[in-house]
Design an enzyme around this catalytic site. Structure first.
Site, mmCIF file in Angstrom:
data_model
loop_
_atom_site.group_PDB
_atom_site.id
_atom_site.type_symbol
_atom_site.label_atom_id
_atom_site.label_comp_id
_atom_site.label_asym_id
_atom_site.label_seq_id
_atom_site.Cartn_x
_atom_site.Cartn_y
_atom_site.Cartn_z
ATOM 1 N N TYR A 126 21.376 20.778 69.601
ATOM 2 C CA TYR A 126 21.884 21.099 68.245
ATOM 3 C C TYR A 126 22.622 19.874 67.799
ATOM 4 C CZ TYR A 126 21.185 26.109 68.575
ATOM 5 O OH TYR A 126 20.629 27.204 68.777
ATOM 6 N N LYS A 139 48.269 35.996 87.880
ATOM 7 C CA LYS A 139 47.825 36.439 86.208
ATOM 8 C C LYS A 139 46.596 36.161 85.930
ATOM 9 C CE LYS A 139 50.259 32.220 84.564
ATOM 10 N NZ LYS A 139 51.222 31.522 83.862
HETATM 11 C C1 LIG Z 1 51.857 30.851 84.946
HETATM 12 C C2 LIG Z 1 53.400 30.651 85.439
HETATM 13 C C3 LIG Z 1 53.732 30.179 86.664
HETATM 14 C C4 LIG Z 1 52.786 29.224 87.498
HETATM 15 O O1 LIG Z 1 52.248 28.140 86.848
HETATM 16 P P1 LIG Z 1 51.352 26.788 87.498
HETATM 17 O O2 LIG Z 1 51.550 25.724 86.655
HETATM 18 O O3 LIG Z 1 49.830 27.614 87.556
HETATM 19 O O4 LIG Z 1 51.739 26.499 88.829
HETATM 20 C C5 LIG Z 1 54.958 30.251 87.297
HETATM 21 N N1 LIG Z 1 55.901 30.857 86.403
HETATM 22 C C6 LIG Z 1 55.529 31.367 85.159
HETATM 23 C C7 LIG Z 1 56.658 32.224 84.632
HETATM 24 C C8 LIG Z 1 54.451 31.620 84.758
HETATM 25 O O5 LIG Z 1 53.931 32.040 83.470
#
Ligand SMILES: *Cc1c(COP(=O)(O)O)cnc(C)c1O
Length: 357
Positions: A253, A35
Site C-alpha cells: 500500500y 496488569k
Molecule cells: C504499571 C505500573 C508499574 C510497573 O511499571 P513498569 O515500568 O512496567 O515497571 C508500577 N506501579 C504502577 C502504579 C504502575 O501503574
C-alpha cells in the site's frame, strides 16, 4: 487454526527476569505487576509462574484479581488504582485484595463496606505525576481519615515516578514524597522497573516491577539483553510468498518502499490486525534463524514484507521472528515511535498462543 503465526510465551524467562530483579532490589518485598493481562503474556500463566517467587501481585481489573483468587492464588493482590465503585470496594474485602486509595470518593466507598474485614490500603500520594493521588500536603489528613475507618487499615504509602527511566530522574518527586512517607510511618512503595534498576534510594519496602519481568528494558539507552533480561514474548510468522523485485518496483500500500536494486522479499503472515504496528518504519528488525531480514514497505492488516535478499536459503515456509530474542521488541517499538509496553499489550487475541514452561 492453521494460519502460520504464533505468540510464544516463555515462563522460564519470566522467572529468570524476576530473580534478576530481586538481585537488584533492596526492597523487602516485590509485587509482580501483572496488569493488562500481564502485559499481554497472560495473567494466570504469569502469576502461576511467579507464585512461589513474588511476594504479591499488582494489577488493575478486579475481574483479573478474582480470577487469580479463584485459580487458588493465595498471595497478596494489590489493585494499583483501587476500587472504581462501592461494589468493588466491598469485593476488595471479600477477596482479600489490598490496593491504592487515591481519593476521598474511594474512602467514601470503603466506608460503606463491612467493618468485619478491613481492606489493606496503600495510600497513594501524587508526588508530581499528576494522575492519581493525594497531594503531599493532604496525605497526612487522608491517613487520619483512613485511621478512623473501621473498614480500612493503612498498609503502605505509595507513589509513582514519571521519569525514573530518563535523565530527569526521580529526585524531585522523591523529595516531595519522602517527608510525607516518613511522617506516615507506613511501609513505602515507589519503585517501578526503572527505579529498581537505577534508583536504589527509592526501593523502600515494596517494589513494583513490571516491564523487566517480561524481558524488556525500561530505558531508551540500554537494551534488555545488556541488563541480563530474557525476552518472554516471541511473535513469529511464516513467509507465505516470495517476490523478486527489479529496480523501481514498489511494495504494498502507498508504494512506501521502492527497490533501488534487484531484491528478494518475503511476504509474512502477520499484520496490524495481529498487533504488529502499522506505523513501523522500513528497517524495523526481524530475523530468520537469527539472521536479520528487516521490514520494508507498509504493514497491511494481515501481511507484512521483509527483505530476504541476503538470505538465499529463506523462502516460503521460513519462520520470521518479528520480535523476540533475535529481534528485540524495544527496537521494533522504536521503529514504530513507541515503547515495548505498547507492543506487548497489543498482541491480538486472534494470534494463537503457545506457553512454554
Ligand atoms: C504499571 C505500573 C508499574 C510497573 O511499571 P513498569 O515500568 O512496567 O515497571 C508500577 N506501579 C504502577 C502504579 C504502575 O501503574
Amino acid at each position: 487454526m492453521t494460519r502460520p503465526i504464533r505468540l510464544e510465551i516463555s515462563l522460564p524467562a519470566i522467572r529468570h527476569n524476576f530473580l534478576l530483579t530481586r538481585r537488584h532490589s533492596q526492597a523487602r518485598s516485590l509485587f509482580a505487576v501483572v496488569k493488562a493481562n500481564a502485559y499481554g503474556h497472560g495473567v494466570l500463566d504469569t502469576a502461576k509462574a511467579l507464585a512461589d517467587l513474588a511476594d504479591g501481585f499488582a494489577l488493575l481489573n478486579i475481574e483479573d484479581a478474582v480470577r487469580l483468587r479463584e485459580a487458588g492464588l493465595d498471595k497478596p493482590i494489590a489493585l494499583l488504582e483501587g476500587p472504581f465503585d462501592a461494589a468493588e470496594a466491598a469485593a476488595m474485602a471479600d477477596y482479600r485484595l489490598c490496593g491504592a486509595i487515591h481519593s476521598q470518593q474511594q474512602m467514601d466507598w470503603l466506608a460503606k463496606g463491612s467493618a468485619k474485614r478491613p481492606v489493606d490500603v496503600w495510600l497513594k500520594v501524587n508526588s508530581g505525576m499528576n494522575r492519581l493521588g493525594f497531594r503531599p500536603e493532604a496525605a497526612i489528613a487522608a491517613q487520619a481519615r483512613l485511621a478512623a475507618l473501621p473498614q480500612a487499615r493503612a498498609a503502605a504509602i505509595m507513589t509513582h515516578f514519571a521519569t525514573a527511566d530518563d535523565d530527569y530522574g526521580v529526585a524531585e518527586q522523591w523529595q516531595r514524597f519522602l517527608p510525607v512517607a516518613a511522617a506516615s510511618g507506613l511501609p513505602v512503595s515507589a519503585a517501578n522497573s526503572a527505579a529498581l534498576l537505577r534508583h536504589p534510594d527509592t526501593h523502600g519496602d515494596i517494589g513494583r516491577p513490571g516491564i523487566v519481568l517480561y524481558g524488556a528494558s525500561p530505558f531508551e539507552d540500554r537494551a534488555g539483553a545488556e541488563l541480563g533480561l530474557r525476552p518472554a514474548m516471541t511473535l513469529s510468522a511464516d513467509i507465505i510468498a516470495v517476490q523478486q523485485l527489479q529496480p523501481g518496483d514498489a511494495v504494498g500500500y502507498g508504494r512506501r518502499f521502492i527497490a533501488d536494486r534487484p531484491m528478494r522479499i518475503g511476504v509474512v503472515a502477520c499484520g496490524y490486525a495481529d498487533g504488529y504496528p502499522r506505523i513501523a518504519a522500513n528497517g524495523a528488525p526481524a530475523a530468520i534463524d537469527g539472521q536479520a531480514c528487516p521490514l520494508l514497505g507498509r504493514v497491511s492488516m494481515d501481511m507484512l514484507t521483509v527483505d530476504i535478499s541476503r538470505l538465499p536459503q529463506a523462502g516460503v515456509g521460513s519462520r520470521v521472528e518479528l520480535w523476540g530474542p533475535s529481534a528485540p521488541i524495544e527496537k521494533v517499538a522504536a521503529a514504530a515511535g513507541t515503547i515495548s509496553y505498547e507492543l506487548m499489550c497489543a498482541a491480538a487475541p486472534r494470534v494463537p498462543r503457545v506457553v512454554r514452561d
